[in-house]
Design an enzyme around this catalytic site. Structure first.
Site, PDB file in Angstrom:
ATOM      1  N   SER A 151      41.188   9.798  -7.437  1.00 30.58           N
ATOM      2  CA  SER A 151      42.156  10.256  -8.436  1.00 30.58           C
ATOM      3  C   SER A 151      41.542  11.278  -9.375  1.00 30.58           C
ATOM      4  CB  SER A 151      42.848   9.129  -9.176  1.00 30.58           C
ATOM      5  OG  SER A 151      44.044   9.642  -9.753  1.00 30.58           O
ATOM      6  N   HIS A 177      40.540  16.031 -23.191  1.00 29.96           N
ATOM      7  CA  HIS A 177      41.099  17.025 -24.107  1.00 29.96           C
ATOM      8  C   HIS A 177      40.426  16.762 -25.450  1.00 29.96           C
ATOM      9  CE1 HIS A 177      44.120  17.847 -21.077  1.00 29.96           C
ATOM     10  NE2 HIS A 177      44.242  16.530 -20.969  1.00 29.96           N
ATOM     11  N   CYS A 212      41.187   4.574  -7.980  1.00 32.95           N
ATOM     12  CA  CYS A 212      41.664   3.564  -7.047  1.00 32.95           C
ATOM     13  C   CYS A 212      40.539   3.235  -6.067  1.00 32.95           C
ATOM     14  CB  CYS A 212      42.905   4.062  -6.309  1.00 32.95           C
ATOM     15  SG  CYS A 212      42.630   5.561  -5.365  1.00 32.95           S
TER      16      CYS A 212
END
Length: 127
Positions: A66, A71, A86
């Protein structure tokens, strides 16, 4: 035999307050790549953007399992980190690596097991 519950992925949302290195693009990329490796994830690619003028950094490490994204708002010492993994990857190890590197004075962690609704197929008969 009862089926063991299975969550396809674990999503960690980190709010890091008082964190350091929030304006350092190369360092943030190294931190997130190292976090992915520590978690046992496979890095596919990464892309980071510095906004200049104290505007912070946004970055993404794309994983076979994934992603990890960040930020930053250096002007207020804040970073929002998103870790979604995952398979056999261990997102908790990625979180620990990021926290150790950025040294926040306070962390807020949210844990979300993704995809667990498939266990209740009566509410989603199309699954």
């Amino acid at each position: 035999m009862a089926q063991t519950p299975f969550a396809p992925g674990l999503h960690l949302l980190l709010d890091l307050y008082g964190a350091t290195h929030l304006d350092a693009v190369a360092e943030l990329e190294c931190v997130l790549r190292r976090a992915a490796e520590r978690a046992g994830a496979t890095v596919i690619a990464s892309h980071f953007k510095h906004f200049g003028g104290g505007g912070g950094v946004t970055g993404l490490v794309l994983l076979a399992e994934s992603h990890i994204s960040i930020h930053t708002w250096p002007e207020i010492g804040f970073a929002a980190v998103d870790i979604f993994m995952c398979g056999a990857a261990r997102p908790d190890l990625a979180w620990q690596e990021i926290e150790a590197a950025l040294k926040p004075t306070r962390t807020h962690l949210s844990r979300i097991e993704r995809g667990t609704d498939h266990l209740n197929q009566a509410s989603h008969p199309a699954l």
